[in-house]
Design a protein around this motif. Sequence first.
Motif, mmCIF file in Angstrom:
data_model
loop_
_atom_site.group_PDB
_atom_site.id
_atom_site.type_symbol
_atom_site.label_atom_id
_atom_site.label_comp_id
_atom_site.label_asym_id
_atom_site.label_seq_id
_atom_site.Cartn_x
_atom_site.Cartn_y
_atom_site.Cartn_z
ATOM 1 N N ARG A 32 0.797 -1.230 0.000
ATOM 2 C CA ARG A 32 0.000 0.000 0.000
ATOM 3 C C ARG A 32 0.822 1.269 0.000
ATOM 4 O O ARG A 32 0.434 2.264 0.585
ATOM 5 C CB ARG A 32 -0.978 -0.033 1.179
ATOM 6 C CG ARG A 32 -1.858 -1.279 1.067
ATOM 7 C CD ARG A 32 -2.282 -1.780 2.395
ATOM 8 N NE ARG A 32 -2.655 -3.192 2.331
ATOM 9 C CZ ARG A 32 -3.351 -3.812 3.266
ATOM 10 N NH1 ARG A 32 -3.778 -3.155 4.311
ATOM 11 N NH2 ARG A 32 -3.631 -5.081 3.157
ATOM 12 N N PHE A 297 1.828 -15.217 9.179
ATOM 13 C CA PHE A 297 1.063 -14.050 8.739
ATOM 14 C C PHE A 297 1.776 -13.318 7.601
ATOM 15 O O PHE A 297 1.126 -12.757 6.725
ATOM 16 C CB PHE A 297 0.766 -13.118 9.919
ATOM 17 C CG PHE A 297 -0.058 -13.785 10.982
ATOM 18 C CD1 PHE A 297 -1.286 -14.352 10.673
ATOM 19 C CD2 PHE A 297 0.406 -13.889 12.291
ATOM 20 C CE1 PHE A 297 -2.052 -14.998 11.637
ATOM 21 C CE2 PHE A 297 -0.346 -14.524 13.264
ATOM 22 C CZ PHE A 297 -1.571 -15.076 12.938
ATOM 23 N N ARG A 298 3.107 -13.367 7.613
ATOM 24 C CA ARG A 298 3.821 -12.874 6.427
ATOM 25 C C ARG A 298 3.413 -13.734 5.224
ATOM 26 O O ARG A 298 3.248 -13.248 4.111
ATOM 27 C CB ARG A 298 5.333 -12.928 6.646
ATOM 28 C CG ARG A 298 5.795 -11.989 7.748
ATOM 29 C CD ARG A 298 7.310 -11.816 7.803
ATOM 30 N NE ARG A 298 8.047 -13.018 8.146
ATOM 31 C CZ ARG A 298 8.347 -13.412 9.389
ATOM 32 N NH1 ARG A 298 7.954 -12.697 10.444
ATOM 33 N NH2 ARG A 298 9.046 -14.503 9.604
ATOM 34 N N THR A 300 0.453 -15.312 4.729
ATOM 35 C CA THR A 300 -0.857 -14.915 4.172
ATOM 36 C C THR A 300 -0.764 -13.541 3.500
ATOM 37 O O THR A 300 -1.379 -13.330 2.459
ATOM 38 C CB THR A 300 -1.984 -14.917 5.233
ATOM 39 O OG1 THR A 300 -1.657 -14.036 6.305
ATOM 40 C CG2 THR A 300 -2.227 -16.312 5.760
ATOM 41 N N ASP A 301 0.015 -12.630 4.093
ATOM 42 C CA ASP A 301 0.220 -11.336 3.433
ATOM 43 C C ASP A 301 0.727 -11.550 1.999
ATOM 44 O O ASP A 301 0.335 -10.846 1.073
ATOM 45 C CB ASP A 301 1.261 -10.482 4.183
ATOM 46 C CG ASP A 301 0.735 -9.922 5.510
ATOM 47 O OD1 ASP A 301 -0.477 -10.033 5.771
ATOM 48 O OD2 ASP A 301 1.556 -9.381 6.278
ATOM 49 N N ILE A 304 -1.391 -11.789 -1.409
ATOM 50 C CA ILE A 304 -1.816 -10.659 -2.250
ATOM 51 C C ILE A 304 -0.848 -10.440 -3.420
ATOM 52 O O ILE A 304 -1.276 -10.488 -4.583
ATOM 53 C CB ILE A 304 -2.010 -9.376 -1.408
ATOM 54 C CG1 ILE A 304 -3.130 -9.577 -0.379
ATOM 55 C CG2 ILE A 304 -2.317 -8.174 -2.311
ATOM 56 C CD1 ILE A 304 -4.525 -9.716 -0.954
ATOM 57 N N PRO A 333 -1.139 1.552 7.079
ATOM 58 C CA PRO A 333 -0.650 0.933 8.314
ATOM 59 C C PRO A 333 0.813 0.555 8.143
ATOM 60 O O PRO A 333 1.225 0.103 7.078
ATOM 61 C CB PRO A 333 -1.518 -0.312 8.462
ATOM 62 C CG PRO A 333 -2.518 -0.286 7.374
ATOM 63 C CD PRO A 333 -2.132 0.743 6.381
ATOM 64 N N LYS A 335 2.670 -1.850 9.442
ATOM 65 C CA LYS A 335 3.219 -3.194 9.586
ATOM 66 C C LYS A 335 2.888 -4.155 8.450
ATOM 67 O O LYS A 335 3.352 -5.286 8.451
ATOM 68 C CB LYS A 335 2.702 -3.795 10.888
ATOM 69 C CG LYS A 335 3.282 -3.119 12.121
ATOM 70 C CD LYS A 335 2.787 -3.841 13.357
ATOM 71 C CE LYS A 335 3.576 -3.434 14.591
ATOM 72 N NZ LYS A 335 3.063 -4.159 15.765
ATOM 73 N N ILE A 336 2.073 -3.733 7.501
ATOM 74 C CA ILE A 336 1.625 -4.672 6.482
ATOM 75 C C ILE A 336 2.795 -5.266 5.700
ATOM 76 O O ILE A 336 3.635 -4.563 5.167
ATOM 77 C CB ILE A 336 0.664 -3.967 5.506
ATOM 78 C CG1 ILE A 336 -0.582 -3.563 6.239
ATOM 79 C CG2 ILE A 336 0.322 -4.856 4.301
ATOM 80 C CD1 ILE A 336 -1.251 -4.662 7.006
ATOM 81 N N GLY A 337 2.839 -6.589 5.651
ATOM 82 C CA GLY A 337 3.817 -7.274 4.821
ATOM 83 C C GLY A 337 5.181 -7.401 5.459
ATOM 84 O O GLY A 337 6.043 -8.096 4.952
ATOM 85 N N ASP A 339 5.585 -7.304 9.247
ATOM 86 C CA ASP A 339 5.556 -7.508 10.703
ATOM 87 C C ASP A 339 5.937 -8.945 11.050
ATOM 88 O O ASP A 339 6.099 -9.803 10.188
ATOM 89 C CB ASP A 339 4.181 -7.194 11.241
ATOM 90 C CG ASP A 339 3.219 -8.264 10.821
ATOM 91 O OD1 ASP A 339 2.618 -8.889 11.681
ATOM 92 O OD2 ASP A 339 3.106 -8.491 9.603
ATOM 93 N N GLY A 341 4.201 -10.937 13.326
ATOM 94 C CA GLY A 341 3.164 -11.730 13.968
ATOM 95 C C GLY A 341 2.803 -11.269 15.352
ATOM 96 O O GLY A 341 2.012 -11.904 16.026
ATOM 97 N N GLN A 342 3.403 -10.174 15.819
ATOM 98 C CA GLN A 342 3.058 -9.680 17.152
ATOM 99 C C GLN A 342 1.679 -9.043 17.160
ATOM 100 O O GLN A 342 1.313 -8.376 16.201
ATOM 101 C CB GLN A 342 4.083 -8.642 17.615
ATOM 102 C CG GLN A 342 5.407 -9.298 17.979
ATOM 103 C CD GLN A 342 6.470 -8.268 18.239
ATOM 104 O OE1 GLN A 342 6.413 -7.185 17.687
ATOM 105 N NE2 GLN A 342 7.441 -8.627 19.047
ATOM 106 N N GLY A 344 -1.083 -6.418 17.425
ATOM 107 C CA GLY A 344 -0.927 -5.008 16.984
ATOM 108 C C GLY A 344 -1.118 -4.010 18.097
ATOM 109 O O GLY A 344 -1.834 -4.231 19.032
#
Lengths: 344, 344, 344
Positions: A32, A297-298, A300-301, A304, A333, A335-337, A339, A341-342, A344
Motif C-alpha cells: 500500500r 502471517f507474512r 498470508t500477506d 496478495i 498501516p 506493519k503490512i507485509g 511484521d 506476527g506480534q 498489533g
Amino acid sequence: MSPHLLSVDSLSRDQVDHLLRVASRMEPIAQRRKITRVLEGAVLGNLFFEASTRTRVSFNAAFCRLGGSVCDTTGFTFSSMAKGESLYDTSRVMSGYVDAIVMRHPEQGSVAEFAAATHVPVINGGDGPGEHPSQALLDLYTIDKEFARLGKSLVGAHLLLTGDLKYGRTVHSLIKLLSLYDPMRITLVSPPGLEMPSHLIDLVTSRGHRVEQRESLANDFSDLDVIYTTRIQKERFTDEMSESFNGISQDFSVNRAFLESRCNATTIVMHPLPRDSRPGANDLDVDLNGDPRLAIFRQTDNGIPMRMAIFATLLKVEELIEKDLREVRWFVPKKIGVDDGQPG
Amino acid sequence: MSPHLLSVDSLSRDQVDHLLRVASRMEPIAQRRKITRVLEGAVLGNLFFEASTRTRVSFNAAFCRLGGSVCDTTGFTFSSMAKGESLYDTSRVMSGYVDAIVMRHPEQGSVAEFAAATHVPVINGGDGPGEHPSQALLDLYTIDKEFARLGKSLVGAHLLLTGDLKYGRTVHSLIKLLSLYDPMRITLVSPPGLEMPSHLIDLVTSRGHRVEQRESLANDFSDLDVIYTTRIQKERFTDEMSESFNGISQDFSVNRAFLESRCNATTIVMHPLPRDSRPGANDLDVDLNGDPRLAIFRQTDNGIPMRMAIFATLLKVEELIEKDLREVRWFVPKKIGVDDGQPG
Amino acid sequence: MSPHLLSVDSLSRDQVDHLLRVASRMEPIAQRRKITRVLEGAVLGNLFFEASTRTRVSFNAAFCRLGGSVCDTTGFTFSSMAKGESLYDTSRVMSGYVDAIVMRHPEQGSVAEFAAATHVPVINGGDGPGEHPSQALLDLYTIDKEFARLGKSLVGAHLLLTGDLKYGRTVHSLIKLLSLYDPMRITLVSPPGLEMPSHLIDLVTSRGHRVEQRESLANDFSDLDVIYTTRIQKERFTDEMSESFNGISQDFSVNRAFLESRCNATTIVMHPLPRDSRPGANDLDVDLNGDPRLAIFRQTDNGIPMRMAIFATLLKVEELIEKDLREVRWFVPKKIGVDDGQPG
C-alpha cells in the motif's frame, strides 16, 4: 504459460520464476505504498461453490488492487445448475460476462472441466482433494522472500514438512514446486498412515533432492531452515489410526519449546492456515505468536502479491504495471507485509 | 482519534465535532452532485457475521463513493473459524488483505477483540447488545442538520426519547453523544421495565443536562424539538411486562394525532429503523409518511455522509477530498438528502 | 422513457429502437476492446430476493463495465423486512444509498411496488411469473444482430416459438416486443395445455402479424428464420397433461436432426437458458453445440451490451460514453461476442 492456472503440474521452472519476479514487483502495491489501475474495466468472476472466506477475499482484494472490479458468488450450487444446467453451459455463459474466473469447488477435476468450456482465464482456487496452485505459489514465494531476508539460498536448504502429508493438498503442490529448484534436503514427519504418497517422494528424489522420512519430531533439527506444518484432520482417521495417533500426539506439536530445544534462531515456521487454536487441537501452537520465526502471517500477506502476479500474468499486463504506478494517498498501516506476527 | 471506531465512549467533543464537519463536507458527494476518487486502490472488508442489509449496503456505498472497492462477507460464521481458527488469526490475516474493516457480530466485545489483532482501522458496525457508533453519529448529525435548517440550536433543546430505552443500544449511544454538548432537556418515556439504565441517566445529569422520566406520552410536549422513537421488542418481555404493556400500549404510538395534538410544527420525528409496519406493531405510525416533520428517511440518507466522514477520518484523507472533486456526469435524482418522506 | 424499466408494456417502438442502437454502440466495451468510466462514482444496488446467478452477474458486470460500483444482496428476504419493515420503507432507504436498483423477487408486482417508493431508477430483474424485460430486450437485440449478420430483415420473417408458451414469461415479453415491428409470421408449437394465452395472440394479430398455432414440430419449417425454444417445466403439469405429454414428448426436441431435416442453413436457434442437459430432459439438445446456427451463447453474451444500454439510458449517459472511450490494456479473449458455441 497456459491460459489457465489449474495445477502446479503445468508450470515450468521458468514460469514459476516469472511469477516470483512479478510478485516481487507487486510488493509496493500489496504494501500500500503505490496503486495501479492497469486492470480498469476488467471484471473478475469469483465463483466459490465451497465457502472459503480467506481465499475469496484474498483473490478479490488482489484483483481490486490491480484496478479491476469483482463479482462474488458463494454457495454450494448455482441456481441454474440446480435446474439441470451443465458445467459447460454455465462456464460458457460466464465467459461472456467476466474477464477472468477464480473457481473453488468441492469436486476434484471440476475446475478443469469448467475451464475447458470457457474463453477467459480460469484460476483453480481449490478443487477439493485436488489442487490449490496459488497457495503453493505463495508458499514458495514466502520461502524465497524469507531466505533473501536471512541471506540464505534454496541450494542445500533443509525443509521439514510435518502433519498430514497424505491428504494435505498444500504440501503435495509445494513439494512439486520445490522439486523444480536446486537440490535440497526435505524431511517428512507424519503420523503412521498419513505419510506423503510414494509417487511424490519418487518424483522429488528423481529430481536430485534428498528426502528422509521420520515418524517423530524427537530428533535434532539444528540445521533446519523451514518447518511447514499442517493441520491433522482427525475426522479422516480410521479407528486404528486414532488409537495409534492418540498415543503419540505430543510428538507433532510445533511450539516454542520445540523451536528452542531442537531448531535454530533462523528456522522459519509456516502453515497454510487456518490453524486450530482450540485446546487439544494438536495444531501449530499459539505460544509462538510474536516470535519473529513465526512466518504464518507474512505468508498470508504474501497471498496478495502472488495472486496479483497470477492475474497480471494471465491477463498479460505484468509489463504495463510499472508504467502505471501512483502514490497511495490514504493512511497506510506501518506493519503490512513486514511484521513479525506480534499482536498489533 | 483512535485508529478504530469501536464505541462512542472513546470520542471527545472535538472528535465528534470534526466528524460532523467532515460529514457536512461530504454532502455534495452523498447528494450525487460531485464525485471523488480519493480512496482509489483501497479495499474495504465488510464483515457481517450477522445479517444487516441496510447497514452493510450503507457502509459499502459510502466506501465506494470515496473511490474505494469493497469485499462483502455475510454469514453467521467464517468458514475458517468453523475449523477452530481464533478471532486473532482471522483478524491478523484479514489486515493483510484489506485497508479497513467494518465488522458486525452478534456478540458484545467481539469487534474490539478483533480490532486488537489487526493493523488496519476497524469500525464497529454493531456488536449485539453492545455498540453501534456510526448509528449514533448519524443520529446526532441528523439533529444538527435539522436544527440548522430550522434555525434552532442544541443549547436548551428539548428531546424526547421513547420506546425501549433499556435494551435499545441506539438510544444509549445517542444520549452519550448528546451529553457532550451544551445543556439540554431530555425527556424519557418508556413502558415500565424498559427504562433507561440509571448509570446513563447519572452520566447525562452529571454533565449538566436536565433529564426527566415519564411513563406515558399523555403530556404536553408543545416545546419539543425532537422525538426519537424506537421499536419495542415484545419478544424480550416477561409475562408480567406483557400484561402491563398491553393495557397501556396506545400511549406509546407516535402518530399524526399525537404530533398534531401535543407537539408543534417543527418537532422532528426520528427512528433508527427498521420500523415495524405490521398491524398492531405499536411502532412509529405510517400515517406520518409525507409529513415534513418525519425525518426518518433524511436520517438514513445521512448515514452516507457520516460513514464517508468516518472512513475519511480513519484513513486520513479528509483534507484531500476537496481537492479531488469532480462533477457527476450521470442522472441525479432530485430528492436525495432533501426530501420529506413523500412517496416518489 | 419512464424513470424505471419494469415491463416491456411501457416501451414504445422508438424507445426499443433507441435501446437497440445504444446496445450496438456498447459492443466495443462488451467485447473488451474499449473501456469507459462514465458511471464513475455511481453505485448499483443489485437486490436479488430470489437466486439467479446468471442474471445477477450479468447486471453486475454491465454496471462495472460502465465504470460504476455494485453492491450485491442475495437471499430470500431482507433482514429488516423479517422485522416487519414494509417494502416502502426498504425502498425509500435504499434510494438514499445507491443510484440505481436491479431487483428480482419471486412475487409478481413486488418490483413495481418497490419502484413506487424510490427516487432512483429501478430495473425489474424478474418478478416471478411477471416480467423480465431485460431478457426480452436482449432476445430482440440478438434477433436484430443475427439478421444483420445474415443480411435478413424482420419484415416478413418467420419465427417459431416452442415449448412452454403458457407459463414462460420470456416468450410473452418477447412476442410483445416483436409485435411493435413490421409484419412477420409467428408459429407457435406447444404441448396441449401449455398454449400461448389468447390475449397475447390477439394483441399480436391486431398489430398485423400472422400467427399460426400447431401441436407438433412434425412440419416443414424450411423458410424458418428463428427457433426460440423454452424449457418445459414438467413440475407444473397436471396428471392428465403428464400422460398426454409423455406420449408425444419426442415432438418437442429441438436437435440437430430436426434442424437438418426440417429447417435451413441459416435458421438460428435461441433459448433463454438455463437449458436442462440431463438425460430425458426434453430440452434443447446438446448435439447442436458447435453448430453456428446455435445462437444461445451469443444470446447470453448480448445480455451485457443490452444491460449496459438500459443503465446508460436510465442514467442518461448514452451520449457521453463515446467521448469517454479508452483502449483496453489487458488480455482480450478472441471469441467473446462472436463465437459459435464451440467448446473453447
